[in-house]
Scaffold this active site. Structure first.
Site, PDB file in Angstrom:
ATOM      1  N   ASN A   9       6.213  11.697   7.420  1.00  0.00           N
ATOM      2  CA  ASN A   9       6.811  12.305   6.184  1.00  0.00           C
ATOM      3  C   ASN A   9       7.433  13.564   6.763  1.00  0.00           C
ATOM      4  O   ASN A   9       6.716  14.704   7.319  1.00  0.00           O
ATOM      5  CB  ASN A   9       5.728  12.948   5.333  1.00  0.00           C
ATOM      6  CG  ASN A   9       6.111  13.807   4.560  1.00  0.00           C
ATOM      7  OD1 ASN A   9       7.412  13.936   4.042  1.00  0.00           O
ATOM      8  ND2 ASN A   9       5.075  14.531   3.746  1.00  0.00           N
ATOM      9  N   LYS A  11       9.268  15.805   5.231  1.00  0.00           N
ATOM     10  CA  LYS A  11       9.181  16.875   4.372  1.00  0.00           C
ATOM     11  C   LYS A  11      10.633  17.384   4.380  1.00  0.00           C
ATOM     12  O   LYS A  11      11.435  16.595   4.784  1.00  0.00           O
ATOM     13  CB  LYS A  11       8.036  17.923   4.804  1.00  0.00           C
ATOM     14  CG  LYS A  11       6.696  17.477   4.898  1.00  0.00           C
ATOM     15  CD  LYS A  11       5.730  18.635   5.229  1.00  0.00           C
ATOM     16  CE  LYS A  11       4.401  17.771   5.462  1.00  0.00           C
ATOM     17  NZ  LYS A  11       3.237  18.609   5.240  1.00  0.00           N
ATOM     18  N   HIS A  97       2.840  13.539  -3.520  1.00  0.00           N
ATOM     19  CA  HIS A  97       2.423  14.305  -2.510  1.00  0.00           C
ATOM     20  C   HIS A  97       1.909  15.646  -2.879  1.00  0.00           C
ATOM     21  O   HIS A  97       2.202  16.207  -3.924  1.00  0.00           O
ATOM     22  CB  HIS A  97       3.436  14.305  -1.524  1.00  0.00           C
ATOM     23  CG  HIS A  97       3.136  14.953  -0.326  1.00  0.00           C
ATOM     24  ND1 HIS A  97       2.679  16.437  -0.118  1.00  0.00           N
ATOM     25  CD2 HIS A  97       2.711  14.557   0.981  1.00  0.00           C
ATOM     26  CE1 HIS A  97       2.363  16.849   1.029  1.00  0.00           C
ATOM     27  NE2 HIS A  97       2.411  15.701   1.736  1.00  0.00           N
ATOM     28  N   GLU A  99       2.260  18.501  -2.224  1.00  0.00           N
ATOM     29  CA  GLU A  99       3.146  19.710  -2.105  1.00  0.00           C
ATOM     30  C   GLU A  99       3.943  19.405  -3.576  1.00  0.00           C
ATOM     31  O   GLU A  99       4.377  20.401  -4.036  1.00  0.00           O
ATOM     32  CB  GLU A  99       4.179  19.654  -0.971  1.00  0.00           C
ATOM     33  CG  GLU A  99       3.363  20.096   0.236  1.00  0.00           C
ATOM     34  CD  GLU A  99       3.622  19.546   1.518  1.00  0.00           C
ATOM     35  OE1 GLU A  99       4.759  19.202   1.890  1.00  0.00           O
ATOM     36  OE2 GLU A  99       2.754  19.957   2.426  1.00  0.00           O
ATOM     37  N   GLU A 169      -5.274  12.244   1.025  1.00  0.00           N
ATOM     38  CA  GLU A 169      -5.088  13.350   1.900  1.00  0.00           C
ATOM     39  C   GLU A 169      -5.524  14.553   1.262  1.00  0.00           C
ATOM     40  O   GLU A 169      -5.166  15.280   0.223  1.00  0.00           O
ATOM     41  CB  GLU A 169      -3.373  13.638   1.765  1.00  0.00           C
ATOM     42  CG  GLU A 169      -2.494  12.580   2.136  1.00  0.00           C
ATOM     43  CD  GLU A 169      -0.996  13.082   2.523  1.00  0.00           C
ATOM     44  OE1 GLU A 169      -0.804  12.973   3.768  1.00  0.00           O
ATOM     45  OE2 GLU A 169      -0.340  13.611   1.656  1.00  0.00           O
ATOM     46  N   GLY A 175      -1.180  20.016   7.094  1.00  0.00           N
ATOM     47  CA  GLY A 175      -0.586  21.192   7.768  1.00  0.00           C
ATOM     48  C   GLY A 175      -1.612  22.584   8.105  1.00  0.00           C
ATOM     49  O   GLY A 175      -0.992  23.617   8.364  1.00  0.00           O
ATOM     50  N   SER A 215      -3.159  16.628   8.891  1.00  0.00           N
ATOM     51  CA  SER A 215      -3.164  17.120  10.304  1.00  0.00           C
ATOM     52  C   SER A 215      -3.745  16.033  11.284  1.00  0.00           C
ATOM     53  O   SER A 215      -4.682  16.294  12.368  1.00  0.00           O
ATOM     54  CB  SER A 215      -4.237  18.475  10.399  1.00  0.00           C
ATOM     55  OG  SER A 215      -3.945  19.460   9.807  1.00  0.00           O
TER      56      SER A 215
HETATM   57  C1  PEP Z   1       1.669  15.175   4.805  1.00  0.00           C
HETATM   58  O1  PEP Z   1       2.739  15.984   4.627  1.00  0.00           O
HETATM   59  O2  PEP Z   1       1.483  14.122   4.149  1.00  0.00           O
HETATM   60  C2  PEP Z   1       0.785  15.395   5.986  1.00  0.00           C
HETATM   61  C3  PEP Z   1      -0.243  14.792   6.149  1.00  0.00           C
HETATM   62  O3  PEP Z   1       1.040  16.608   6.805  1.00  0.00           O
HETATM   63  P1  PEP Z   1       0.348  17.059   8.023  1.00  0.00           P
HETATM   64  O4  PEP Z   1       0.213  15.864   8.806  1.00  0.00           O
HETATM   65  O5  PEP Z   1       1.225  18.073   8.614  1.00  0.00           O
HETATM   66  O6  PEP Z   1      -0.977  17.716   7.877  1.00  0.00           O
END
Ligand code: PEP
Length: 252
Positions: A9, A11, A97, A99, A169, A175, A215
């Site tokens: 992803n 972003k 997601h 976000e 998630e 992040g 992460s």
């Molecule tokens: C994501 O944006 O779906 C995500 C898992 O981000 P990160 O791997 O940076 O935690």
């Protein structure tokens, strides 16, 4: 055997030129060293999608969007419909997601509409769910995920689940550098599979791909991906570095 997937992803990162160049590098890497065990997906900003899809054409990697509109077409300035995403050659779209849920206040019922439209357009959906830190600390994480899946996904017909991938998630892990422990990840993935079993039956529960996101990096990917109910990952930050992303794919 369930399909294993590693989806990046991106972003809101990289301009068009950088994104096209990066997709080319990922594509070249996997041309030389094909990923035997996992399907690889690059979820890019909308403007990159047509160019990235073209680069990935005839290869084994798929392109995906990070969102689509909750309406089919019409006077929705600034929106991009599921049909438009499909017309770029993209195969996947991320829906729900955290976000989008947090910053753009996307509700379960809107996400349900987006998912139905994406599936109707012929896209595969990566449907995200996960609790925030306070919900985990209050012991409400399973309740939250159950609500997100029930209201966002479970009204759809069982057959359409063949084109849905769930991504768990935990929001506190996205992040932040914090990762769910293997026990926390396995517990939730197993719980999600039990909900699928209840709603859609054993076959669906056994065959649906459930990704972990939050992460994920080369140093923890192998352990997470070896868990019985974890079928790969949705990767944010680490998907922007060729070395890290390819190492995570190889961890499958
Ligand atoms: C994501 O944006 O779906 C995500 C898992 O981000 P990160 O791997 O940076 O935690």
């Amino acid at each position: 055997m369930r399909k294993k997937i590693v989806a990046g992803n991106w972003k809101m990162n990289m301009n068009l030129e950088e994104g096209i160049k990066f997709a080319g590098s990922v594509n070249n890497y996997f041309k030389e060293k094909p990923s035997e065990k996992a399907e690889v997906v690059l979820c890019t900003p909308f403007i990159h999608l047509a160019g990235v899809s073209e680069i990935l054409r005839n290869g084994k990697i798929s392109a995906g969007a990070q969102n689509c509109a909750s309406e089919a077409s019409g006077a929705y300035t600034g929106e991009v419909s599921a049909m438009m995403v499909k017309s770029t050659g993209a195969e996947y779209v991320i829906i729900g997601h955290s976000e989008r849920r947090t910053y753009y206040h996307e509700t379960d019922s809107e996400l349900n509409k987006k998912t139905a439209l994406a599936l109707a357009a012929g896209l595969k959906v990566i449907f995200c769910c996960g609790e925030v830190k306070e919900e985990r600390e209050a012991g409400k994480h399973t309740e939250v995920v159950k609500r997100q899946l029930t209201d966002g996904l479970f009204s759809l017909p069982a057959e359409s689940m063949a084109n849905v991938v769930i991504a768990y998630e935990p929001v506190w892990a996205i992040g932040t550098g914090l990762t769910a422990t293997p026990q926390q990840a396995q517990e939730m993935h197993h719980y999600i599979r039990s909900l699928l079993n209840e709603k859609f039956g054993e076959d669906c529960a056994a065959t649906m791909t459930i990704l972990y996101g939050g992460s994920c990096k080369p140093s923890n990917a192998a352990e997470l991906f070896s868990l019985p109910d974890v079928d790969g990952g949705l990767i944010g930050g680490a998907s922007l570095k060729l070395e890290d992303f390819t190492a995570i794919v190889e961890a499958v």
